[in-house]
Motif scaffolding. Structure first.
Motif, short mmCIF file in Angstrom:
data_model
loop_
_atom_site.label_atom_id
_atom_site.label_comp_id
_atom_site.label_asym_id
_atom_site.label_seq_id
_atom_site.Cartn_x
_atom_site.Cartn_y
_atom_site.Cartn_z
N ALA A 182 0.83 -1.21 0.00
CA ALA A 182 0.00 0.00 0.00
C ALA A 182 0.86 1.26 0.00
N GLU A 183 1.95 1.24 0.76
CA GLU A 183 2.84 2.41 0.80
C GLU A 183 3.57 2.60 -0.52
N LYS A 184 4.04 1.51 -1.11
CA LYS A 184 4.79 1.58 -2.36
C LYS A 184 3.94 2.15 -3.49
N HIS A 185 2.68 1.76 -3.57
CA HIS A 185 1.82 2.15 -4.68
C HIS A 185 0.88 3.31 -4.32
N GLY A 186 1.03 3.88 -3.13
CA GLY A 186 0.21 5.03 -2.76
C GLY A 186 -1.27 4.73 -2.72
N VAL A 187 -1.63 3.56 -2.22
CA VAL A 187 -3.03 3.15 -2.22
C VAL A 187 -3.88 4.09 -1.36
N PHE A 188 -3.38 4.43 -0.18
CA PHE A 188 -4.15 5.29 0.72
C PHE A 188 -4.37 6.66 0.08
N GLN A 189 -3.33 7.24 -0.50
CA GLN A 189 -3.46 8.56 -1.13
C GLN A 189 -4.41 8.50 -2.32
N MET A 190 -4.36 7.40 -3.07
CA MET A 190 -5.25 7.25 -4.22
C MET A 190 -6.71 7.20 -3.78
N LEU A 191 -7.00 6.45 -2.72
CA LEU A 191 -8.36 6.38 -2.21
C LEU A 191 -8.81 7.72 -1.66
N GLN A 192 -7.91 8.42 -1.01
CA GLN A 192 -8.23 9.74 -0.47
C GLN A 192 -8.59 10.71 -1.60
N ARG A 193 -7.82 10.67 -2.68
CA ARG A 193 -8.09 11.53 -3.82
C ARG A 193 -9.43 11.17 -4.47
N MET A 194 -9.72 9.89 -4.60
CA MET A 194 -10.98 9.46 -5.19
C MET A 194 -12.17 9.92 -4.35
N LEU A 195 -12.03 9.85 -3.04
CA LEU A 195 -13.10 10.30 -2.16
C LEU A 195 -13.33 11.80 -2.30
N GLN A 196 -12.25 12.57 -2.43
CA GLN A 196 -12.39 14.01 -2.65
C GLN A 196 -13.16 14.30 -3.93
N CYS A 197 -12.82 13.57 -5.00
CA CYS A 197 -13.50 13.77 -6.28
C CYS A 197 -14.97 13.38 -6.18
N LEU A 198 -15.27 12.33 -5.45
CA LEU A 198 -16.66 11.92 -5.27
C LEU A 198 -17.48 13.00 -4.57
N LEU A 199 -16.89 13.59 -3.51
CA LEU A 199 -17.60 14.61 -2.76
C LEU A 199 -17.79 15.89 -3.56
N VAL A 200 -16.83 16.20 -4.45
CA VAL A 200 -16.94 17.41 -5.26
C VAL A 200 -17.90 17.22 -6.42
N ASP A 201 -17.75 16.11 -7.17
CA ASP A 201 -18.53 15.90 -8.39
C ASP A 201 -19.91 15.29 -8.13
N LYS A 202 -20.04 14.52 -7.04
CA LYS A 202 -21.32 13.89 -6.68
C LYS A 202 -21.97 13.18 -7.87
N PRO A 203 -21.29 12.18 -8.46
CA PRO A 203 -21.83 11.52 -9.66
C PRO A 203 -23.04 10.65 -9.32
N MET A 204 -23.87 10.42 -10.33
CA MET A 204 -25.03 9.56 -10.15
C MET A 204 -24.64 8.11 -9.95
N ASP A 205 -23.55 7.69 -10.61
CA ASP A 205 -23.06 6.32 -10.51
C ASP A 205 -21.64 6.35 -9.92
N PRO A 206 -21.50 6.29 -8.60
CA PRO A 206 -20.18 6.42 -7.97
C PRO A 206 -19.20 5.34 -8.40
N ILE A 207 -19.69 4.11 -8.56
CA ILE A 207 -18.78 3.02 -8.91
C ILE A 207 -18.15 3.26 -10.28
N GLN A 208 -18.99 3.56 -11.26
CA GLN A 208 -18.47 3.81 -12.60
C GLN A 208 -17.58 5.05 -12.62
N PHE A 209 -17.94 6.04 -11.79
CA PHE A 209 -17.12 7.25 -11.69
C PHE A 209 -15.71 6.91 -11.22
N MET A 210 -15.60 6.05 -10.19
CA MET A 210 -14.29 5.68 -9.66
C MET A 210 -13.50 4.85 -10.67
#
Length: 482
Positions: A18-46
């Motif tokens: 997780a540290e090598k591939h930045g998994v935590f940071q990637m998930l954090q960034r995806m959550l930020q985008c979800l909260l900003v864009d609020k897509p109708m289909d969150p799974i497809q958005f991610m």
């Protein structure tokens, strides 16, 4: 994860991955985008986010008062990091954009342009494929807190904010010498950047708004609203002194945009200290272990403890230790692996010194699954190493260690009974230094990126630098973003 034990234990390999591939940071960034864009289909958005977004690309605001050289520095920066340069003028020149046409129409009528309209135009450009893949540097915008809030409402958030600044007197004097090539649009200066071509010199013209009165008015307006920008990006901005050569300004800007912000991701230190004999690895490891409660793993000490415990392994390596011969790498690795595999190392972290000493040992350690996330090379001149080692001695009665220069014996009686370890002879030190220098380059390449530390100074100064590199995220490895 072992579901049969309480509390549940997560395999250390998962944390390393997780540290090598930045998994935590990637998930954090995806959550930020979800909260900003609020897509109708969150799974497809991610899913789409993972396919098209590179979170490592630069997203930079380059701001500051007039005449600080923002555009010049931005061009140099974009060339270095291979990213897109965005200015308000270049975006308004896009005749295909409805937002640009609307702003130009309002400009022609001298009407105020809504901040939301500017934000929509900028978002339109940032949504283009090239900006998504290579990142961007936006110059000169936002200028006010209201404009910054409008950008934030559109989901436009920079990774770094660089503010160029200089004293007003310097900026006024600099603006008076400004000249523009009306054909190419390039900016020159009568003192700092005068073209060598006579042809270019003849077609240079004074731009509008460079008189002292007009410059002072613009600077006063900027100073009146600049605190709003600082408050909007208080955790991301970095001020750079623009009253210096552009090369030095670029160097400082580049250093900042290559840095990473502190993360709340779980972090387990795995530190390796390299260096020649006498560089202070043992002391630095002890200081790190004491302050951060991580495990101090000394290769030599582990081998001695195994012999003293009279275990089967200790009996196997005892002949090598007693005869002062190198213990085979396979046996050393077995001893280290047993220590690093224990729960305290996995959960608290570790700092290791004395191993590996060559590229073969480094590869064996990696194959065993023990991967460091910080590798330091403590650098000391050979003359200083010899001075440190050959002049140290031990009082056999009290067990105290002294040095002829840095810590002399308190009395002549103590000095007379002090002994020098035979292995600390100058001849042995020269041989050890030759071996170290023969392997250091290969180890640096193997562990790239590594952190070089000047260890020929006060040990607590050295510790402060090592500590800063441990607690802060490593900068991006190269100056080119792909």
């Amino acid at each position: 994860m072992d579901a049969s034990k309480k509390p549940l234990r997560i395999s250390p390999e998962l944390g390393v991955y997780a540290e090598k591939h930045g998994v935590f940071q990637m998930l954090q960034r995806m959550l930020q985008c979800l909260l900003v864009d609020k897509p109708m289909d969150p799974i497809q958005f991610m899913i789409d986010h993972l396919k098209k977004v590179n979170d490592e690309v630069p997203r930079i605001f380059l701001l500051g008062p007039p005449v600080t050289g923002k555009l010049t520095v931005a061009k140099l920066l974009c060339d270095r990091i291979n990213t897109n340069l965005l200015t308000l003028d270049s975006m308004l020149a896009d005749v295909k954009s409805e937002f640009a046409n609307e702003i130009n129409r309002l400009n022609s009528k001298s009407k105020e342009i809504p901040n939301t309209l500017w934000a929509k135009l900028i978002l339109e450009w940032l949504s283009k494929t090239d900006c998504i893949k290579r990142g961007w540097v936006l110059v000169g915008y936002p200028r006010t807190r209201e404009q910054a809030i409008a950008l934030q409402e559109m989901g436009i958030a920079p990774e770094h904010v660089v503010i160029l600044d200089a004293p007003d007197t310097v900026l006024i004097e600099r603006n008076l010498g400004k000249r523009i090539d009306m054909i190419t649009g390039d900016i020159y200066h009568t003192i700092f950047n005068w073209p060598t071509s006579n042809k270019i010199q003849k077609r240079l013209e004074k731009p509008d708004g460079i008189t002292e009165e007009e410059t002072v008015k613009r600077l006063l307006e900027y100073r009146r609203v600049s605190h709003g920008i600082l408050n909007s990006y208080r955790k991301k901005y970095h001020i750079v002194n623009a009253d210096q050569p552009s090369v030095d300004v670029l160097s400082q800007v580049l250093s900042h945009v290559q840095s990473r912000h502190r993360s709340i991701a779980p972090y387990t230190p795995r530190i390796i200290l390299h260096g020649p004999p006498g560089c202070g690895r043992s002391l630095q490891a002890a200081l790190l272990a004491q302050k951060y409660r991580i495990v101090n793993v000394s290769c030599g000490q582990l081998l001695k403890e195994s012999v003293a415990a009279e275990t089967r392994f200790g009996e196997a390596i005892k002949p090598y230790v007693e005869s002062r011969q190198p213990v085979p790498d396979v046996m050393v690795l077995k001893c280290i692996s047993q220590r690093l595999s224990k729960l305290d190392c996995s959960t608290l972290g570790w700092v290791m010194h004395g191993f590996p000493q060559d590229i073969g040992q480094a590869e064996m350690l990696k194959d065993a699954g023990f991967i460091a996330n910080r590798v330091f090379f403590l650098e000391v001149p050979d003359d200083a190493v010899i001075e440190r080692i050959t002049m140290r001695m031990t009082d056999p009665v009290m067990g105290e260690r002294y040095h002829s220069i840095y810590k002399p014996a308190p009395t002549s009686e103590v000095c007379s009974r002090c002994k020098v370890n035979p292995k600390d002879s100058e001849e042995n030190m020269q041989a050890a230094l030759e071996m170290y220098h023969a392997n250091v380059e290969d180890l640096e390449q193997f562990y790239n990126p590594v952190i070089h530390v000047n260890a020929d100074q006060d040990p607590y100064t050295v510790f402060e630098y090592i500590e800063s590199c441990v607690v802060k995220p490593l900068p991006k490895q190269t100056s080119v973003f792909i």
